[in-house]
Scaffold this active site. Sequence first.
Site, short mmCIF file in Angstrom:
data_model
loop_
_atom_site.label_atom_id
_atom_site.label_comp_id
_atom_site.label_asym_id
_atom_site.label_seq_id
_atom_site.Cartn_x
_atom_site.Cartn_y
_atom_site.Cartn_z
N ASP A 204 106.50 20.48 -22.66
CA ASP A 204 106.09 20.99 -21.35
C ASP A 204 105.94 19.81 -20.40
OD1 ASP A 204 103.77 19.66 -22.02
OD2 ASP A 204 102.46 21.40 -21.88
N ASP A 206 102.99 18.18 -17.79
CA ASP A 206 101.55 18.27 -17.47
C ASP A 206 101.23 17.40 -16.26
OD1 ASP A 206 100.78 19.52 -20.25
OD2 ASP A 206 101.81 17.67 -20.78
N ASP A 337 101.93 22.78 -16.97
CA ASP A 337 100.47 22.84 -16.98
C ASP A 337 99.92 22.01 -15.83
OD1 ASP A 337 100.34 24.41 -19.21
OD2 ASP A 337 99.37 22.92 -20.50
N1 DCP Z 1 95.03 17.97 -25.04
C1 DCP Z 1 94.05 17.86 -26.00
N2 DCP Z 1 93.60 18.95 -26.66
C2 DCP Z 1 94.13 20.16 -26.39
C3 DCP Z 1 95.14 20.30 -25.43
C4 DCP Z 1 95.58 19.17 -24.78
O1 DCP Z 1 93.57 16.77 -26.26
N3 DCP Z 1 93.68 21.23 -27.07
C5 DCP Z 1 95.51 16.78 -24.32
C6 DCP Z 1 96.22 15.82 -25.19
C7 DCP Z 1 97.66 16.09 -24.93
C8 DCP Z 1 97.65 16.50 -23.49
O2 DCP Z 1 96.43 17.17 -23.31
O3 DCP Z 1 98.44 14.96 -25.14
C9 DCP Z 1 98.77 17.38 -23.11
O4 DCP Z 1 98.95 18.44 -24.06
P1 DCP Z 1 100.38 18.80 -24.62
O5 DCP Z 1 100.19 19.89 -25.60
O6 DCP Z 1 101.33 19.03 -23.50
O7 DCP Z 1 100.79 17.48 -25.44
P2 DCP Z 1 101.81 16.33 -25.12
O8 DCP Z 1 102.11 16.29 -23.66
O9 DCP Z 1 101.22 15.11 -25.72
O10 DCP Z 1 103.07 16.75 -25.96
P3 DCP Z 1 104.48 17.29 -25.44
O11 DCP Z 1 105.25 16.06 -25.11
O12 DCP Z 1 105.07 18.03 -26.59
O13 DCP Z 1 104.23 18.16 -24.26
MG MG Z 2 102.91 17.94 -22.63
#
Ligand code: DCP
Ligand code: MG
Length: 413
Positions: A204, A206, A337
Site C-alpha cells: 500500500d 502510507d 492509508d
Molecule cells: N504499523 C504498526 N502496527 C500496525 C499497523 C501499522 O506498527 N498494526 C506501522 C508500521 C508499518 C507502518 O505502520 O511499517 C505502515 O504499515 P504497513 O502495513 O503499510 O507496512 P509497511 O508500509 O511497512 O509495508 P508495505 O510495504 O507492505 O506496505
Molecule cells: Mg505500507
Amino acid sequence: EDPDAELAVVSLPSYACQRHTPLQHHNKGLIGALSILAENAELSENEGRGVAFRRAAALLKSLPQEIGRAGQLRGLPCLGDHSLRVIKEVLEDGGCREVEATKESEQFKAMKALTGIFGVGPKTADRWFREGIHTPSDLQRSGHTLNRAQQAGLQHYDDLNLPVTKAEADAICLIVERAVGEVLPGAEITLIGGFRRGKQTGHDVDFLITHPEEGREEGLMVKVVSWLEAQGLLLYQKTTRNSYLEGKDGPARPPSNMDRFERCFSIFRLSAEQLRRTTHSTTDPSSRVNTDLHTVPPQSALRRSDSSAQMDGQVRVESSVWSQGSGSRSWRAVRLDLVVSPYSQFAFALLGWTGSKLFERELRRWAVHERAMTLSSHTLYDSRQKLYLRAGSEQEIFALLGLEYIPPCGRNA
Ligand code: DCP
Ligand code: MG
C-alpha cells in the site's frame, strides 16, 4: 570443548532497534523459510510464535555476510531452538520439511488467499475455511453477506494483490499533496511506511499529514477525503476519528499499537495518465518540456526510463498490472492509508508509522523493559519520573530512549 565450536561471525545486540537492518541482506533462503513459518503462525493467530520467527529472521537480515554453517551463529541472540532447527535443515539439506509442508498445506494457501482480500482478517478467513471456502471465487459463490470493505476488497482483489511500485506511490503523492494544499495551505505531507525505508514496492501507500500550527490539522482528514472523492479518486474509504483525546490511551493502559489518530483506509483509483505525468516529471525532465502528454501513446510513459528496462530490445513496463491482456489498462486500484497528526506529536507519529512492524514492536519492548517507558505513536511516557517526554524529531526520541539513531533505511527488521 565442542569440536564444532565456532565464533559467531559478528556480535549483535538482541533488540532489532539496537541494530541496522538494511533492505538488502545476505541470507535470503534462510529468511524466506523463517518468514513462511512466521506468516503461518500469524495466520493461525499464534502471535508469540510468529514474533519468535520474525525476530530470528530479522537477526539474519542484519548479518553482514551469508551464513554457510549453523556453527557460525553460535552466541548470536534471537535464535530459538525451533528457528535454529529450521536454519540447520536448510543449510544442510537445502530445504526444510516443515516449511515445504506449510507451503503446500491447503489451510495455509486458503488463509493466505482469503486474508489477501482487503477487509478480511485471520478470524473471518478461518471461519470461512472451515465452511469449505478456500478462494475468493468460492467466497463470491457462497452468497455470504460481506461488509463494504470486503466487497471492495473482492472487487479489486487482483489489483490489490499486485505490488505497488515507487513510481505509483510518487504519482499518488503528487495528487494527495494537491488535495492537502487545496484544503489547508501550509499543511505538510510525508510518505511513511515501507517506501520511507527505501522499499521499491509495497502492499500500500502510507502518508502522514500535519500542519505546523497546532490545531489547524483538526478536521483536515474529512476535507482531504471529500476533495479526493469529489475528483472520483477513491473507490472505497473509511475514515476514523481521532479518539486519543478521549482519554482511552493513557499510560495506565497497556501499551497499544493501535493508535488513535484521524485515519483513513482507502482504495485509490490511479489512472495511467496520472502515473505518466509523474514518471515524466520525476525521471525524465526533458519530456516535461517538450512532450504533449496527450499525444504520447499510453504505454510509453509506463516504461522505465533507466537502462535496466532495456532487455534485448524489449521494454519492460513499470508494473505488469498496466499491461494485462491485450491492451494497456487505463487505471489500477491501490491501497492508500492516510494519517493526520497534531504537530506536537509528529515525531512520534513519524517514528511509529515508518515501521517495519517488527522494528516498532522492538522499540516499544525496549522502552518498557530497558527504560521503564511507554512509547506510542503519540507520546513517550517515563514511568519513573511520571511525565511525558517531548520530542521534535526521531533523533530526539532515540536519544530519550538511550538508543543510537537508526535511520529509516536501517529499520527493515
Ligand atoms: N504499523 C504498526 N502496527 C500496525 C499497523 C501499522 O506498527 N498494526 C506501522 C508500521 C508499518 C507502518 O505502520 O511499517 C505502515 O504499515 P504497513 O502495513 O503499510 O507496512 P509497511 O508500509 O511497512 O509495508 P508495505 O510495504 O507492505 O506496505
Ligand atoms: Mg505500507
